[in-house]
Write an enzyme that holds these catalytic residues in place. Structure first.
Site, PDB file in Angstrom:
ATOM      1  N   ASP A 196       0.516  -0.845  -0.202  1.00  0.00           N
ATOM      2  CA  ASP A 196      -0.194  -0.186  -0.016  1.00  0.00           C
ATOM      3  C   ASP A 196       1.002   1.480  -0.330  1.00  0.00           C
ATOM      4  O   ASP A 196       1.828   1.643   0.974  1.00  0.00           O
ATOM      5  CB  ASP A 196      -0.686  -0.269   1.240  1.00  0.00           C
ATOM      6  CG  ASP A 196      -1.904   0.939   1.073  1.00  0.00           C
ATOM      7  OD1 ASP A 196      -1.943   1.981   0.233  1.00  0.00           O
ATOM      8  OD2 ASP A 196      -2.547   1.128   2.151  1.00  0.00           O
ATOM      9  N   ALA A 210       0.472   4.336  -0.661  1.00  0.00           N
ATOM     10  CA  ALA A 210       0.657   5.963  -0.937  1.00  0.00           C
ATOM     11  C   ALA A 210       2.235   7.310  -0.706  1.00  0.00           C
ATOM     12  O   ALA A 210       2.203   8.034  -1.173  1.00  0.00           O
ATOM     13  CB  ALA A 210      -0.645   6.576   0.058  1.00  0.00           C
ATOM     14  N   LYS A 212      -1.179  11.561  -2.307  1.00  0.00           N
ATOM     15  CA  LYS A 212      -0.184  11.954  -1.535  1.00  0.00           C
ATOM     16  C   LYS A 212       1.188  11.977  -2.312  1.00  0.00           C
ATOM     17  O   LYS A 212       2.009  12.824  -2.837  1.00  0.00           O
ATOM     18  CB  LYS A 212      -0.073  10.687  -0.705  1.00  0.00           C
ATOM     19  CG  LYS A 212      -1.237  10.505  -0.016  1.00  0.00           C
ATOM     20  CD  LYS A 212      -2.208  10.059   0.415  1.00  0.00           C
ATOM     21  CE  LYS A 212      -3.750   9.890   1.343  1.00  0.00           C
ATOM     22  NZ  LYS A 212      -3.607   8.820   1.096  1.00  0.00           N
ATOM     23  N   HIS A 237     -16.384   7.941  11.216  1.00  0.00           N
ATOM     24  CA  HIS A 237     -15.205   9.226  11.165  1.00  0.00           C
ATOM     25  C   HIS A 237     -16.090  10.081  10.584  1.00  0.00           C
ATOM     26  O   HIS A 237     -15.821  11.053  11.242  1.00  0.00           O
ATOM     27  CB  HIS A 237     -14.362   8.297  11.784  1.00  0.00           C
ATOM     28  CG  HIS A 237     -13.273   8.399  10.998  1.00  0.00           C
ATOM     29  ND1 HIS A 237     -13.011   7.033  10.233  1.00  0.00           N
ATOM     30  CD2 HIS A 237     -12.212   8.880   9.435  1.00  0.00           C
ATOM     31  CE1 HIS A 237     -12.537   6.130   8.662  1.00  0.00           C
ATOM     32  NE2 HIS A 237     -12.210   7.591   8.745  1.00  0.00           N
TER      33      HIS A 237
END
Ligand SMILES: *Cc1c(COP(=O)(O)O)cnc(C)c1O
Length: 486
Positions: A243, A245, A286, A478
């Protein structure tokens, strides 16, 4: 070639002329870093009053995601898609090729990704979580387990929505904020092997290494650890995906902190890291240095074919996958810029600058300072707020009230409920993340942020109550949760 290694000043080469010591004074003072760019366009941001902010916070149900950006002075909610593009990237936008199939901008992106990662197949997606959706649709089944180092929230979401489980194998040092371990994103090999021994191979589609590891504080994974994970995983026949990013920031830390890596270029290090995996997902928002986009890159043709079908259903044709041609063109330039040492040095020095200011003020932060963000420990900051009242969320709202700075909770709200028991999951750390957008704010902004947080710290004893949930969604709560004062 490795630019930074090439500039050895002549006066430190061999002491043929000892008299040169004559210059041994301020001439040799280390130059401070300065941004390797200048600013061509500015965007106005506005202050507000504490009274206004209290009212807006209430209207936002005490969820900072519900604030309007005009109600925010400095926005540290995320470093995702919030950075500034370069003139070269803006130029690339104008020359993007918007062909539905076989666009030249896709070719440019494909060549760049191949050059940086050595992965042969590329599937663009509209952002990182879409890459997860496409890849996991092919690889993850109900009942599977995916070991890794503190999975990112959307990653975990895409695993759990498929009734599979993410297993966190991060080293224990990561959860002690004072521990100065240089690679707190590392995977603990014993924890990982335990997973490999407990579950049959068919239940473990892959091991996922997140670089850098956001959930443990933007902390890097060492090259040595990646190699060791690869070796162990090979013995059990489990492939590795990244992953990715913040893969460039991770490579920067390897260069700065890992023995034997200091003279290699960021691009060389990144390529070696990727060589231990079979593929990657990327959030281009990112280290792609663009405002939207993502991709999957991998080497297995069969997985690529299967993932292509899912891409066509959910994202778009395989040479654009939800991205405009111009966005792919800007991303190709961004990936090259993000893997330049000078850029990374200025970016990560700025994050460190803020972190060091907070440390000077005695504020408890995750150390060492991470690559993209500073993480404040709310359990130490607000020890009187019980965990049932969300201390990190409480601290984030106080920082907003104080100075109009928007941050984000990385704590119990983010950790969600256990999908089976529906109980709150209390993570080891309850953090407030100050994510720094790339190339966007100056160090004056960093000074402002540091003083604002110090002011909250000085009045921390007056903060006696946290929040209660009045409404929450089933998954990734959230983002949309509603709160009231406890
Ligand atoms: C941002 C991020 C994602 C998800 O990407 P989006 O572009 O926000 O959808 C996945 N993993 C990591 C580590 C991330 O930082």
């Amino acid at each position: 070639m490795n630019k930074e290694a090439a500039v050895t000043p002549i006066f430190v080469q061999k002491s043929q002329f000892p008299i040169i010591n004559f210059f041994n004074y301020s001439l040799f003072m280390k130059l401070p870093y300065a941004e390797p760019y200048r600013i061509k366009m500015v965007e106005e941001i506005r202050q507000s009053t504490q009274e206004e902010r209290k009212q807006w916070l209430k209207e936002a149900d005490y969820n900072l995601f519900n604030l309007k950006s005009s109600q925010v002075f400095i926005d540290l909610l995320t470093d995702s898609g919030t950075g500034a593009m370069s003139d070269q990237q803006w130029g690339a936008l104008m020359t993007g090729d918007e062909s539905y199939a076989g666009s030249r901008s896709f070719e440019e992106l494909h060549e760049t990704v191949k050059k940086i990662t050595d992965f042969q197949y590329l599937l663009p997606t509209h952002q990182g979580r879409a890459a997860e959706n496409v890849l996991f649709s092919v690889l993850v089944k109900e009942g599977d387990v995916i070991p890794g180092n503190s999975h990112f929230d959307t990653t975990k979401g895409h695993i759990e929505i498929r009734k599979a489980h993410a297993i966190d194998c991060t080293i224990d040092e990561a959860f002690d904020i004072e521990n100065l371990h240089p690679f707190k994103g590392n995977i603990n090999l014993e924890k990982l092997e335990e997973v490999y021994k407990t579950y049959p191979k068919e239940k473990i589609p892959f091991c996922l290494i997140t670089i850098t590891c956001n959930s443990s504080g933007g902390q890097p994974v060492s090259l040595e650890n990646v190699k060791a994970v690869k070796e162990l995983s090979d013995r059990y026949g489990i492939p590795i995906y990244f992953d990715s990013a913040r893969f460039a920031e991770n490579a920067y830390f390897i260069k700065k902190r890992e023995k034997g890596q200091e003279n290699r270029s960021i691009k060389e290090i990144a390529k070696e890291v990727f060589s231990y995996g079979v593929g990657m997902t990327m959030s281009s928002k990112k280290d792609g240095l663009v405002n939207i986009g993502g991709f999957i890159a991998l080497n297995d043709e069969n997985i690529f074919r299967a993932a292509s079908n899912i891409t066509i259903i959910y994202e778009g044709f395989i040479t654009y996958g939800g991205m405009a041609g111009r966005d792919m063109a800007a991303l190709a330039v961004g990936l090259n810029e993000a893997t330049e040492f000078e850029y990374l040095e200025s970016r990560i020095s700025q994050v460190e600058y803020l972190g060091n200011k907070l440390i000077e003020f005695g504020i408890p932060v995750q150390k060492p300072i991470g690559g993209h963000a500073v993480f404040v420990d709310s359990l130490k900051f607000l020890p009187n707020i019980p965990r049932e009242e969300y201390p990190a969320q409480t601290l984030a709202t106080e920082i907003y009230k104080e100075a109009g700075i928007r941050t984000v909770e990385i704590g119990t709200l983010l950790a969600d409920r256990d999908p089976e028991t529906r109980e709150n999951r209390y993570p080891k750390l309850e953090l407030v993340r100050l994510a720094i957008p790339r190339r966007t704010y100056t160090n004056n902004h960093m000074d402002y942020i540091a003083v604002a947080i110090k002011n909250v710290f000085d009045r921390r004893d007056e903060i006696k109550k946290g929040y209660q949930i009045t409404w929450e969604s089933e998954i990734l709560r959230h983002f949309t949760v509603k709160l009231k004062e406890a």
